[in-house]
Write a protein that holds these residues in place. Structure first.
Motif, PDB file in Angstrom:
ATOM      1  N   SER A  76      17.156  13.803  -5.681  1.00  0.00           N
ATOM      2  CA  SER A  76      16.897  13.343  -5.337  1.00  0.00           C
ATOM      3  C   SER A  76      15.146  12.945  -5.192  1.00  0.00           C
ATOM      4  O   SER A  76      14.705  13.134  -6.202  1.00  0.00           O
ATOM      5  CB  SER A  76      16.732  14.132  -3.637  1.00  0.00           C
ATOM      6  OG  SER A  76      16.460  13.398  -2.976  1.00  0.00           O
ATOM      7  N   ASP A  77      16.012  11.323  -5.176  1.00  0.00           N
ATOM      8  CA  ASP A  77      14.697  10.897  -5.261  1.00  0.00           C
ATOM      9  C   ASP A  77      13.389  11.269  -4.564  1.00  0.00           C
ATOM     10  O   ASP A  77      11.810  11.269  -4.359  1.00  0.00           O
ATOM     11  CB  ASP A  77      14.283   8.997  -4.689  1.00  0.00           C
ATOM     12  CG  ASP A  77      14.743   8.599  -4.953  1.00  0.00           C
ATOM     13  OD1 ASP A  77      15.605   9.199  -6.471  1.00  0.00           O
ATOM     14  OD2 ASP A  77      16.170   7.828  -5.092  1.00  0.00           O
ATOM     15  N   PHE A  78      13.275  11.780  -3.429  1.00  0.00           N
ATOM     16  CA  PHE A  78      12.480  12.867  -2.539  1.00  0.00           C
ATOM     17  C   PHE A  78      11.041  14.252  -3.332  1.00  0.00           C
ATOM     18  O   PHE A  78      10.622  14.415  -2.959  1.00  0.00           O
ATOM     19  CB  PHE A  78      13.005  13.846  -1.315  1.00  0.00           C
ATOM     20  CG  PHE A  78      13.443  12.468  -0.131  1.00  0.00           C
ATOM     21  CD1 PHE A  78      12.970  11.184   0.326  1.00  0.00           C
ATOM     22  CD2 PHE A  78      14.625  12.498  -0.042  1.00  0.00           C
ATOM     23  CE1 PHE A  78      13.053  10.986   1.996  1.00  0.00           C
ATOM     24  CE2 PHE A  78      15.371  11.135   0.757  1.00  0.00           C
ATOM     25  CZ  PHE A  78      14.613  10.502   1.692  1.00  0.00           C
ATOM     26  N   CYS A  79      12.567  14.452  -4.514  1.00  0.00           N
ATOM     27  CA  CYS A  79      11.675  15.304  -5.295  1.00  0.00           C
ATOM     28  C   CYS A  79      10.588  15.145  -6.344  1.00  0.00           C
ATOM     29  O   CYS A  79      10.014  14.964  -7.239  1.00  0.00           O
ATOM     30  CB  CYS A  79      12.806  15.381  -5.692  1.00  0.00           C
ATOM     31  SG  CYS A  79      13.839  17.617  -4.957  1.00  0.00           S
ATOM     32  N   ALA A  80      10.242  13.546  -6.100  1.00  0.00           N
ATOM     33  CA  ALA A  80       9.716  12.491  -7.179  1.00  0.00           C
ATOM     34  C   ALA A  80       8.456  13.407  -7.186  1.00  0.00           C
ATOM     35  O   ALA A  80       8.123  13.738  -6.358  1.00  0.00           O
ATOM     36  CB  ALA A  80       9.912  11.418  -6.768  1.00  0.00           C
ATOM     37  N   ASP A  81       7.253  13.302  -8.315  1.00  0.00           N
ATOM     38  CA  ASP A  81       6.366  13.482  -8.137  1.00  0.00           C
ATOM     39  C   ASP A  81       5.145  12.568  -7.188  1.00  0.00           C
ATOM     40  O   ASP A  81       4.353  12.777  -6.846  1.00  0.00           O
ATOM     41  CB  ASP A  81       5.428  13.206  -9.190  1.00  0.00           C
ATOM     42  CG  ASP A  81       5.659  14.599 -10.358  1.00  0.00           C
ATOM     43  OD1 ASP A  81       6.433  15.633  -9.798  1.00  0.00           O
ATOM     44  OD2 ASP A  81       6.181  14.563 -11.439  1.00  0.00           O
ATOM     45  N   LYS A  82       5.357  11.340  -7.033  1.00  0.00           N
ATOM     46  CA  LYS A  82       4.964  10.338  -6.548  1.00  0.00           C
ATOM     47  C   LYS A  82       5.662   9.469  -5.983  1.00  0.00           C
ATOM     48  O   LYS A  82       6.531   8.926  -6.847  1.00  0.00           O
ATOM     49  CB  LYS A  82       3.468   9.636  -6.743  1.00  0.00           C
ATOM     50  CG  LYS A  82       3.754   9.263  -8.185  1.00  0.00           C
ATOM     51  CD  LYS A  82       2.092   8.910  -8.877  1.00  0.00           C
ATOM     52  CE  LYS A  82       2.057   7.770  -9.949  1.00  0.00           C
ATOM     53  NZ  LYS A  82       0.890   7.566 -10.896  1.00  0.00           N
ATOM     54  N   LEU A  83       5.759   8.451  -5.497  1.00  0.00           N
ATOM     55  CA  LEU A  83       5.999   7.035  -4.849  1.00  0.00           C
ATOM     56  C   LEU A  83       5.862   6.405  -5.691  1.00  0.00           C
ATOM     57  O   LEU A  83       4.233   5.722  -6.394  1.00  0.00           O
ATOM     58  CB  LEU A  83       5.730   6.289  -3.276  1.00  0.00           C
ATOM     59  CG  LEU A  83       6.930   7.350  -1.728  1.00  0.00           C
ATOM     60  CD1 LEU A  83       6.225   7.083  -1.366  1.00  0.00           C
ATOM     61  CD2 LEU A  83       7.925   7.169  -2.326  1.00  0.00           C
ATOM     62  N   PRO A  84       6.301   5.317  -6.500  1.00  0.00           N
ATOM     63  CA  PRO A  84       5.848   4.052  -7.003  1.00  0.00           C
ATOM     64  C   PRO A  84       5.653   2.825  -6.808  1.00  0.00           C
ATOM     65  O   PRO A  84       6.343   1.561  -6.578  1.00  0.00           O
ATOM     66  CB  PRO A  84       7.558   3.620  -8.170  1.00  0.00           C
ATOM     67  CG  PRO A  84       8.256   4.079  -6.763  1.00  0.00           C
ATOM     68  CD  PRO A  84       7.538   5.033  -5.554  1.00  0.00           C
ATOM     69  N   PHE A  85       4.304   2.834  -5.941  1.00  0.00           N
ATOM     70  CA  PHE A  85       4.036   1.874  -5.790  1.00  0.00           C
ATOM     71  C   PHE A  85       2.257   2.427  -5.045  1.00  0.00           C
ATOM     72  O   PHE A  85       2.050   3.445  -5.138  1.00  0.00           O
ATOM     73  CB  PHE A  85       4.612   1.607  -4.141  1.00  0.00           C
ATOM     74  CG  PHE A  85       4.215   2.280  -3.091  1.00  0.00           C
ATOM     75  CD1 PHE A  85       3.054   2.377  -2.272  1.00  0.00           C
ATOM     76  CD2 PHE A  85       5.148   3.367  -2.424  1.00  0.00           C
ATOM     77  CE1 PHE A  85       3.253   3.079  -1.060  1.00  0.00           C
ATOM     78  CE2 PHE A  85       5.383   3.537  -1.038  1.00  0.00           C
ATOM     79  CZ  PHE A  85       4.605   3.834  -0.925  1.00  0.00           C
ATOM     80  N   SER A  86       1.326   1.262  -4.796  1.00  0.00           N
ATOM     81  CA  SER A  86       0.519   1.247  -4.456  1.00  0.00           C
ATOM     82  C   SER A  86       0.022   0.283  -3.567  1.00  0.00           C
ATOM     83  O   SER A  86       0.585  -0.547  -2.764  1.00  0.00           O
ATOM     84  CB  SER A  86      -0.750   0.621  -5.939  1.00  0.00           C
ATOM     85  OG  SER A  86      -0.337  -0.646  -6.166  1.00  0.00           O
ATOM     86  N   ILE A  87      -1.288   0.883  -3.210  1.00  0.00           N
ATOM     87  CA  ILE A  87      -1.771  -0.150  -1.664  1.00  0.00           C
ATOM     88  C   ILE A  87      -3.391  -0.749  -1.918  1.00  0.00           C
ATOM     89  O   ILE A  87      -3.835  -0.072  -2.576  1.00  0.00           O
ATOM     90  CB  ILE A  87      -2.012   0.972  -0.114  1.00  0.00           C
ATOM     91  CG1 ILE A  87      -0.445   1.458   0.168  1.00  0.00           C
ATOM     92  CG2 ILE A  87      -1.903   0.342   0.727  1.00  0.00           C
ATOM     93  CD1 ILE A  87      -0.712   2.636   0.720  1.00  0.00           C
ATOM     94  N   GLN A  88      -2.971  -1.903  -1.178  1.00  0.00           N
ATOM     95  CA  GLN A  88      -4.366  -2.650  -1.865  1.00  0.00           C
ATOM     96  C   GLN A  88      -5.022  -3.309  -0.269  1.00  0.00           C
ATOM     97  O   GLN A  88      -3.868  -3.602   0.065  1.00  0.00           O
ATOM     98  CB  GLN A  88      -4.460  -3.487  -3.094  1.00  0.00           C
ATOM     99  CG  GLN A  88      -3.226  -4.567  -2.965  1.00  0.00           C
ATOM    100  CD  GLN A  88      -2.574  -5.114  -4.130  1.00  0.00           C
ATOM    101  OE1 GLN A  88      -3.688  -5.292  -5.005  1.00  0.00           O
ATOM    102  NE2 GLN A  88      -1.627  -5.867  -4.607  1.00  0.00           N
ATOM    103  N   SER A  89      -6.393  -4.002  -1.151  1.00  0.00           N
ATOM    104  CA  SER A  89      -6.670  -4.575   0.217  1.00  0.00           C
ATOM    105  C   SER A  89      -7.501  -5.902  -0.493  1.00  0.00           C
ATOM    106  O   SER A  89      -8.581  -5.705  -1.285  1.00  0.00           O
ATOM    107  CB  SER A  89      -7.606  -4.322   0.763  1.00  0.00           C
ATOM    108  OG  SER A  89      -8.464  -5.271   1.837  1.00  0.00           O
ATOM    109  N   ARG A  90      -6.763  -7.305  -0.157  1.00  0.00           N
ATOM    110  CA  ARG A  90      -7.405  -8.555  -0.816  1.00  0.00           C
ATOM    111  C   ARG A  90      -7.595  -9.395  -0.048  1.00  0.00           C
ATOM    112  O   ARG A  90      -8.326 -10.210  -0.669  1.00  0.00           O
ATOM    113  CB  ARG A  90      -5.367  -8.662  -1.645  1.00  0.00           C
ATOM    114  CG  ARG A  90      -4.387  -8.170  -2.582  1.00  0.00           C
ATOM    115  CD  ARG A  90      -3.473  -8.633  -2.175  1.00  0.00           C
ATOM    116  NE  ARG A  90      -2.376  -8.797  -1.723  1.00  0.00           N
ATOM    117  CZ  ARG A  90      -1.340  -9.945  -1.243  1.00  0.00           C
ATOM    118  NH1 ARG A  90      -0.855 -10.458  -2.877  1.00  0.00           N
ATOM    119  NH2 ARG A  90      -1.070  -9.642  -0.564  1.00  0.00           N
ATOM    120  N   GLN A  91      -7.990  -9.217   0.939  1.00  0.00           N
ATOM    121  CA  GLN A  91      -9.047 -10.058   1.936  1.00  0.00           C
ATOM    122  C   GLN A  91     -10.605  -9.347   1.488  1.00  0.00           C
ATOM    123  O   GLN A  91     -10.505  -7.875   2.054  1.00  0.00           O
ATOM    124  CB  GLN A  91      -8.060 -10.209   2.771  1.00  0.00           C
ATOM    125  CG  GLN A  91      -7.117 -11.102   2.985  1.00  0.00           C
ATOM    126  CD  GLN A  91      -6.462 -11.303   4.259  1.00  0.00           C
ATOM    127  OE1 GLN A  91      -6.938 -11.099   5.341  1.00  0.00           O
ATOM    128  NE2 GLN A  91      -5.463 -12.116   4.489  1.00  0.00           N
TER     129      GLN A  91
END
Length: 280
Positions: A76-91
């Motif tokens: 399952s993807d729920f057993c991964a170490d981390k989610l493959p995305f980042s959160i950023q602020s561009r303003q």
């Protein structure tokens, strides 16, 4: 002196009612601002623990689904170490603006029982004494339904949406780098929408009281309601069937409960009319 000169609901004009409503709204807004100010000061907890909780794989929902998949012998993807995305602020002012608006929404959610109390104070003078007595549990029941929906949205809908959308790629060449507004908007929509959807029994109760809805109408349009529920589920969840079903199931159950509530209200009204006829 002001209390002695206070008008009864029958003596109040339309403008008097508007003035009364204005003060109830003002008090509700003040409560939201006060609670929101407290949330503003609890920045680390609100954002790091609550808002960004579903973005980490140690979130309770992911661990639960991972344990279930492991027990059943599936990967399952729920057993991964981390989610493959980042959160950023561009303003430049995005983080500060988001801090303020998130605090206001937190004030609304946590202050919901008080908002209901102000609504009740506005409408209750127009009810008969017996109706007020029969509706004493309105604030408690409506608040419990709302918070149940909020928790369902936060622990089920939000993480499923984030996991699906955060891992979805049309090509490995594209990186998922989400703006802070987009991420928090996803969490907020899931939480608020589910909180409102779970108020369905209360809405049906009052619609039945005023004669707009009956159990027969609810049963007749059950199939249409099912389609509407699925559409609403598709709006507040990612475009995968599993998430939509998970959201749709409790709403359908609440719809069925609403049918029983509508029937209960009508039976009570019928008994009341029979008693009045006997007295007459």
């Amino acid at each position: 002196m002001a209390k002695q000169n206070k008008k009864t609901p029958d003596e109040m004009s339309f403008l008097d009612h508007l003035e009364e409503l204005r003060w109830h709204l003002i008090r509700s807004v003040v409560a939201v601002v006060i609670i929101g100010s407290g949330a503003f000061l609890m920045k680390n907890f609100i954002f790091d623990t609550v808002i960004f909780g579903p973005s980490r794989m140690d979130f309770p929902t992911y661990r639960l689904f991972c344990d279930i998949a492991t027990w059943m012998g599936f990967e399952s993807d729920f057993c991964a170490d981390k989610l493959p995305f980042s959160i950023q602020s561009r303003q430049m002012g995005a983080q500060f603006s988001m801090h303020i608006w998130t605090s206001i929404w937190a004030g609304f959610i946590l202050g919901f029982p008080y908002i209901l109390y102000e609504i009740w104070k506005f409408i209750s003078p127009g009810l008969y004494e017996k109706e007020r007595q029969n509706s004493r549990g309105f604030i408690l029941i409506a608040s419990l339904l709302f918070f149940s929906g909020v928790l369902f949205g936060y622990y089920v809908v939000a993480p499923l949406s984030i996991n699906f959308l955060g891992t979805y790629q049309v090509s490995e060449l594209i990186l998922n780098e989400f703006d802070i507004d987009s991420y928090i908007g996803t969490v907020r929509t899931a939480v608020i929408a589910c909180g409102v959807l779970f108020e369905l029994p209360i809405i049906i109760f009052f619609l039945t009281k005023v004669g707009i809805v009956t159990p027969e109408i609810l049963k007749k349009y059950r199939k249409i309601a099912l389609v509407v529920v699925l559409i609403l589920s598709a709006v507040i969840t990612p475009p995968d069937v599993t998430s939509q079903i998970i959201v749709a199931v409790p709403v359908i159950i609440l719809y069925q409960v609403s049918i029983y509530i509508s029937g209960f209200v009508l039976r009570k009204e019928a008994k009341k009319e029979q008693k009045l006829r006997k007295k007459g």
